[in-house]
Design a protein around this motif. Structure first.
Motif, PDB file in Angstrom:
ATOM      1  N   ILE A 146      25.961  -5.002 -11.762  1.00  0.00           N
ATOM      2  CA  ILE A 146      27.044  -4.228 -11.153  1.00  0.00           C
ATOM      3  C   ILE A 146      26.818  -2.777 -11.576  1.00  0.00           C
ATOM      4  O   ILE A 146      26.894  -2.455 -12.762  1.00  0.00           O
ATOM      5  CB  ILE A 146      28.427  -4.699 -11.622  1.00  0.00           C
ATOM      6  CG1 ILE A 146      28.571  -6.213 -11.452  1.00  0.00           C
ATOM      7  CG2 ILE A 146      29.521  -3.958 -10.853  1.00  0.00           C
ATOM      8  CD1 ILE A 146      28.474  -6.687 -10.028  1.00  0.00           C
ATOM      9  N   THR A 147      26.507  -1.908 -10.635  1.00  0.00           N
ATOM     10  CA  THR A 147      26.206  -0.522 -10.975  1.00  0.00           C
ATOM     11  C   THR A 147      27.469   0.206 -11.391  1.00  0.00           C
ATOM     12  O   THR A 147      28.591  -0.276 -11.197  1.00  0.00           O
ATOM     13  CB  THR A 147      25.562   0.216  -9.794  1.00  0.00           C
ATOM     14  OG1 THR A 147      26.538   0.376  -8.755  1.00  0.00           O
ATOM     15  CG2 THR A 147      24.371  -0.551  -9.239  1.00  0.00           C
ATOM     16  N   ARG A 148      27.285   1.398 -11.950  1.00  0.00           N
ATOM     17  CA  ARG A 148      28.415   2.173 -12.441  1.00  0.00           C
ATOM     18  C   ARG A 148      29.419   2.471 -11.339  1.00  0.00           C
ATOM     19  O   ARG A 148      30.625   2.559 -11.582  1.00  0.00           O
ATOM     20  CB  ARG A 148      27.914   3.484 -13.059  1.00  0.00           C
ATOM     21  CG  ARG A 148      29.006   4.303 -13.722  1.00  0.00           C
ATOM     22  CD  ARG A 148      28.433   5.456 -14.506  1.00  0.00           C
ATOM     23  NE  ARG A 148      27.665   6.356 -13.666  1.00  0.00           N
ATOM     24  CZ  ARG A 148      27.008   7.424 -14.112  1.00  0.00           C
ATOM     25  NH1 ARG A 148      27.024   7.694 -15.396  1.00  0.00           N
ATOM     26  NH2 ARG A 148      26.324   8.194 -13.289  1.00  0.00           N
ATOM     27  N   ASP A 149      28.947   2.619 -10.097  1.00  0.00           N
ATOM     28  CA  ASP A 149      29.872   2.890  -8.993  1.00  0.00           C
ATOM     29  C   ASP A 149      30.231   1.619  -8.220  1.00  0.00           C
ATOM     30  O   ASP A 149      30.732   1.683  -7.101  1.00  0.00           O
ATOM     31  CB  ASP A 149      29.305   3.953  -8.048  1.00  0.00           C
ATOM     32  CG  ASP A 149      27.948   3.576  -7.493  1.00  0.00           C
ATOM     33  OD1 ASP A 149      27.414   2.510  -7.888  1.00  0.00           O
ATOM     34  OD2 ASP A 149      27.412   4.327  -6.661  1.00  0.00           O
ATOM     35  N   GLY A 150      29.991   0.437  -8.806  1.00  0.00           N
ATOM     36  CA  GLY A 150      30.527  -0.798  -8.256  1.00  0.00           C
ATOM     37  C   GLY A 150      29.647  -1.534  -7.274  1.00  0.00           C
ATOM     38  O   GLY A 150      30.099  -2.488  -6.639  1.00  0.00           O
ATOM     39  N   ARG A 151      28.377  -1.155  -7.127  1.00  0.00           N
ATOM     40  CA  ARG A 151      27.487  -1.869  -6.208  1.00  0.00           C
ATOM     41  C   ARG A 151      26.853  -3.077  -6.884  1.00  0.00           C
ATOM     42  O   ARG A 151      26.688  -3.111  -8.095  1.00  0.00           O
ATOM     43  CB  ARG A 151      26.415  -0.927  -5.670  1.00  0.00           C
ATOM     44  CG  ARG A 151      26.952   0.090  -4.667  1.00  0.00           C
ATOM     45  CD  ARG A 151      25.923   1.134  -4.326  1.00  0.00           C
ATOM     46  NE  ARG A 151      25.709   2.046  -5.450  1.00  0.00           N
ATOM     47  CZ  ARG A 151      24.653   2.840  -5.547  1.00  0.00           C
ATOM     48  NH1 ARG A 151      23.713   2.799  -4.638  1.00  0.00           N
ATOM     49  NH2 ARG A 151      24.542   3.649  -6.575  1.00  0.00           N
ATOM     50  N   VAL A 152      26.527  -4.074  -6.090  1.00  0.00           N
ATOM     51  CA  VAL A 152      25.978  -5.335  -6.583  1.00  0.00           C
ATOM     52  C   VAL A 152      24.487  -5.391  -6.291  1.00  0.00           C
ATOM     53  O   VAL A 152      24.049  -5.101  -5.177  1.00  0.00           O
ATOM     54  CB  VAL A 152      26.686  -6.531  -5.906  1.00  0.00           C
ATOM     55  CG1 VAL A 152      26.074  -7.861  -6.338  1.00  0.00           C
ATOM     56  CG2 VAL A 152      28.172  -6.513  -6.218  1.00  0.00           C
ATOM     57  N   LYS A 153      23.700  -5.787  -7.329  1.00  0.00           N
ATOM     58  CA  LYS A 153      22.251  -5.878  -7.162  1.00  0.00           C
ATOM     59  C   LYS A 153      21.744  -7.163  -7.812  1.00  0.00           C
ATOM     60  O   LYS A 153      22.059  -7.449  -8.971  1.00  0.00           O
ATOM     61  CB  LYS A 153      21.549  -4.671  -7.789  1.00  0.00           C
ATOM     62  CG  LYS A 153      21.690  -3.402  -6.976  1.00  0.00           C
ATOM     63  CD  LYS A 153      20.996  -2.239  -7.659  1.00  0.00           C
ATOM     64  CE  LYS A 153      20.947  -1.025  -6.735  1.00  0.00           C
ATOM     65  NZ  LYS A 153      19.973  -1.164  -5.654  1.00  0.00           N
ATOM     66  N   LEU A 154      20.966  -7.908  -7.082  1.00  0.00           N
ATOM     67  CA  LEU A 154      20.358  -9.135  -7.583  1.00  0.00           C
ATOM     68  C   LEU A 154      19.073  -8.796  -8.329  1.00  0.00           C
ATOM     69  O   LEU A 154      18.243  -8.033  -7.841  1.00  0.00           O
ATOM     70  CB  LEU A 154      20.063 -10.072  -6.412  1.00  0.00           C
ATOM     71  CG  LEU A 154      19.445 -11.428  -6.725  1.00  0.00           C
ATOM     72  CD1 LEU A 154      20.334 -12.229  -7.670  1.00  0.00           C
ATOM     73  CD2 LEU A 154      19.218 -12.201  -5.425  1.00  0.00           C
ATOM     74  N   ALA A 155      18.916  -9.377  -9.520  1.00  0.00           N
ATOM     75  CA  ALA A 155      17.771  -9.057 -10.373  1.00  0.00           C
ATOM     76  C   ALA A 155      17.048 -10.325 -10.810  1.00  0.00           C
ATOM     77  O   ALA A 155      17.500 -11.439 -10.564  1.00  0.00           O
ATOM     78  CB  ALA A 155      18.246  -8.270 -11.602  1.00  0.00           C
ATOM     79  N   ASP A 156      15.922 -10.131 -11.469  1.00  0.00           N
ATOM     80  CA  ASP A 156      15.134 -11.171 -12.140  1.00  0.00           C
ATOM     81  C   ASP A 156      14.669 -12.271 -11.202  1.00  0.00           C
ATOM     82  O   ASP A 156      15.283 -13.332 -11.088  1.00  0.00           O
ATOM     83  CB  ASP A 156      15.909 -11.772 -13.314  1.00  0.00           C
ATOM     84  CG  ASP A 156      14.965 -12.476 -14.290  1.00  0.00           C
ATOM     85  OD1 ASP A 156      13.796 -12.706 -13.922  1.00  0.00           O
ATOM     86  OD2 ASP A 156      15.387 -12.768 -15.415  1.00  0.00           O
TER      87      ASP A 156
END
Length: 613
Positions: A146-156
């Motif tokens: 969850i980025t600082r400005d609230g965006r969602v990113k799938l990792a690993d």
């Protein structure tokens, strides 16, 4: 930087280490060619001759190959892969934010709207991944940024499967147990629907605050394959029941019963959303708490684009007092970082005028027709209170959801009681969920909930006996367990007298005392081949049998009882053991007994032992 840290890897300048683990180090780096910050994840090549090291390198390369083909705002980007004589490295997007796991571990909870919005963004990245031939296989909070400005990113993508590759064969069980699909547990060939299942589990956790299935790996596998989780709305009154069907379909046991694609899943979620009237509305957690120490945690990536936002113009998913931090994206498992109701009122009827007839000699014009009165509005129907059977069903569903709790009780026409044991760290929310489930509202009989919490090493034993301790049992079927006089507290040297009320079919029993230290002691039977029981009660701790007294170590102990229609011995030839050995032995013994047709009932109580009154 520490001695031995490189100053450069390929064209990338090393700025500083972000974290260190057994496999390698993650660095903040700088790409001088295109002038951007990057995160560089490394693995040491001097371990590739070891089987574990070779597997680490294989997964490392797989991550680079899988994520490297994906460019999407909801996926942490991988830019480059390289090797030196000592290291293999992946160059990644530098993300400012935190993992979803970190937020959950700090006690953050999300509104249903925020949870749905988060899943929609995640599913956008997942759909893109699937459409490009990559199955993630390890969707879980630790792999969601969850980025600082609230965006969602799938990792690993370290255990991802690329559809054109042969790196993963049927028969291999890969994933994180709480989020694994039935086919993953069975080692079957998987497809995109395994990711759909895991995303459904994640949505369930965001909506309720709990995973649908918890416990040991064996316990989770049994539940995933054989039981259904209670619907989210049964655990949280804030959850719209419309979401229950979406979650249930995503988590269906059979892959063909799930959503076929991530886009189908997202479409179903959007269909449950209420219209958003204010485009500036922020989606906020139910409760946020600042974490001053979080600012010291460092990791990888700045967002490379605008994340896919849910419809309705939602703003950032997280707002409030969450401190901005830098976090390593995709290194999970790689390293350890230091109202009141309103009722419509029926419309009143206009009063009919009573006309006085005029004298017959005076002509009177015919009166204008009086409009017919509007029909009275029907009063809103008041729903009937739930029946005792409905309240029992709700209580059973909530009780089944807790990984370390044992509940029993009664619900009758005149009310009832629910009592039991629950692990301390989930006591409050479980107690509230159970109380909410059995609150029938106006007109319904009250049901009282009273749970004791604990912190001892007892979850393994509870997991072993819980399948045979139903929340509600018919008369003559329940195993009653208590100390003499229903005491719950024993003082030093006070005798321990245990009383059991046996089911009508019980012929054998076992009673074990589990100390807060983890040591266990067999209270009954004390002989290798005890005779079958003939009475409906069993009293232990009185002559002519053995006598026990409370002593060190003082604390909260547990007594566990098992009744069976067939001979039982969870620890053959052993009168004392530890809970670490007794719990799995009990699981095995009880499973075998049930498979052979034996009837079983179990119970457990807590006992406080103290040095002085």
């Amino acid at each position: 930087m520490a001695a031995g840290d490189p100053t450069a890897l390929g064209k990338y300048t090393i700025v500083r280490p972000l974290g260190r683990g057994a496999m390698g180090v993650v660095y903040e780096g700088f790409d001088p060619v295109i002038d951007r910050r990057v995160a560089i994840k490394t693995v040491r090549l001097d371990r590739v001759d070891e089987s574990e090291g070779a597997e680490d390198l294989l997964r490392f390369k797989r991550e680079a190959q899988a994520a490297g083909r994906l460019t999407h705002p909801n996926i942490v980007g991988v830019y480059d892969y390289g090797e030196t004589d000592e290291l293999a490295f992946i160059v990644m997007e530098f993300v400012e934010g935190d993992t979803l796991k970190s937020l959950l571990d700090r006690g953050e909870r999300f509104t249903p709207a925020a949870a749905v919005g988060m899943l929609e963004s995640l599913l956008a990245g997942l759909a893109y991944s699937h459409e490009h031939g990559v199955i993630h296989r390890d969707i879980k909070p630790a792999n969601v940024m969850i980025t600082r400005d609230g965006r969602v990113k799938l990792a690993d993508f370290g255990v991802a499967r690329i559809e054109s590759s042969s790196l993963t064969q049927a028969g291999t069980m890969i994933g994180t147990p709480s989020y694994m699909s039935p086919e993953q547990f069975m080692g079957q060939t998987i497809d995109v629907r395994s990711d759909i299942y895991a995303a459904g589990v994640l949505l369930y956790q965001l909506l309720t605050g709990d995973k649908p299935f918890e416990g040991s790996v064996t316990s989770i596998m049994h539940k995933v394959l054989n039981t259904e989780a209670p619907p989210p709305s049964a655990l949280s009154v804030a959850v719209d029941p419309a979401l229950d069907a979406v979650v249930a379909r995503a988590m269906a046991k059979r892959p063909e019963a799930r959503f076929a694609t991530a886009r189908d899943f997202a479409t179903a979620l959007r269909a449950t959303e209420a219209p958003v009237e204010d485009d500036a509305t922020m989606i906020r957690p139910l409760a946020t708490r600042p974490d001053p120490a979080a600012a010291t945690r460092m990791a990888a990536g700045v967002a490379a684009g605008v994340a896919t936002a849910p419809r309705g113009g939602r703003g950032p998913l997280i707002a409030g007092g969450v401190a901005a931090v830098l976090v390593v994206a995709g290194v999970a498992g790689f390293m350890v970082l230091g109202g009141h109701a309103t009722h419509p009122v029926a419309a009143s009827h206009p009063a009919k005028a009573t006309a006085t007839p005029p004298p017959a000699s005076i002509p009177v014009p015919a009166p204008a027709p009086t409009p017919a009165p509007a029909p009275a509005a029907k009063a809103a129907a008041v729903p009937a209170p739930p029946s005792p059977a409905q309240l029992r069903a709700r209580a059973i569903a909530v009780a089944a959801s807790a990984s370390c709790a044992l509940v029993h009780g009664t619900i009758g026409a005149d009310g009832g009681d629910l009592a039991g044991l629950v692990r301390a760290d989930q006591h409050g929310r479980f107690d509230r969920a159970l109380a909410t489930a059995v609150d029938g509202g106006a007109g319904a009989p009250p049901v009282h909930v009273a749970l004791r919490d604990f912190t001892g090493p007892y979850c393994g034993m509870i997991a072993a006996i819980k399948p045979y301790a139903p929340v509600f049992a018919a008369p003559g079927e329940r195993l009653a367990l208590h100390l003499a006089g229903h005491a719950t507290r024993l003082v030093k040297d006070q005798h321990i007298v245990v009383e059991l009320g046996l089911p009508v079919w019980a012929r054998y029993a076992e009673v074990d005392y589990v100390s807060s230290s983890g040591a266990t002691y067999r209270l009954y039977p004390t002989t290798p081949t005890p005779p079958a029981l003939t009475a409906s009660t069993l009293v232990l701790g009185k002559p002519p049998g053995p006598i026990w007294a409370a002593g060190k170590p003082y604390g909260t102990d547990m007594i566990v009882a098992i009744a069976s229609s067939a001979p039982i011995d969870t620890m053959p030839a052993a009168q004392a053991a530890t809970v670490a050995t007794l719990a799995p032995a009990a699981t095995t013994a009880l499973t075998e007994l049930q498979a052979n047709g034996a009837k079983l009932a179990t119970a457990a109580i807590l006992v406080d032992t103290v040095r002085s009154p």
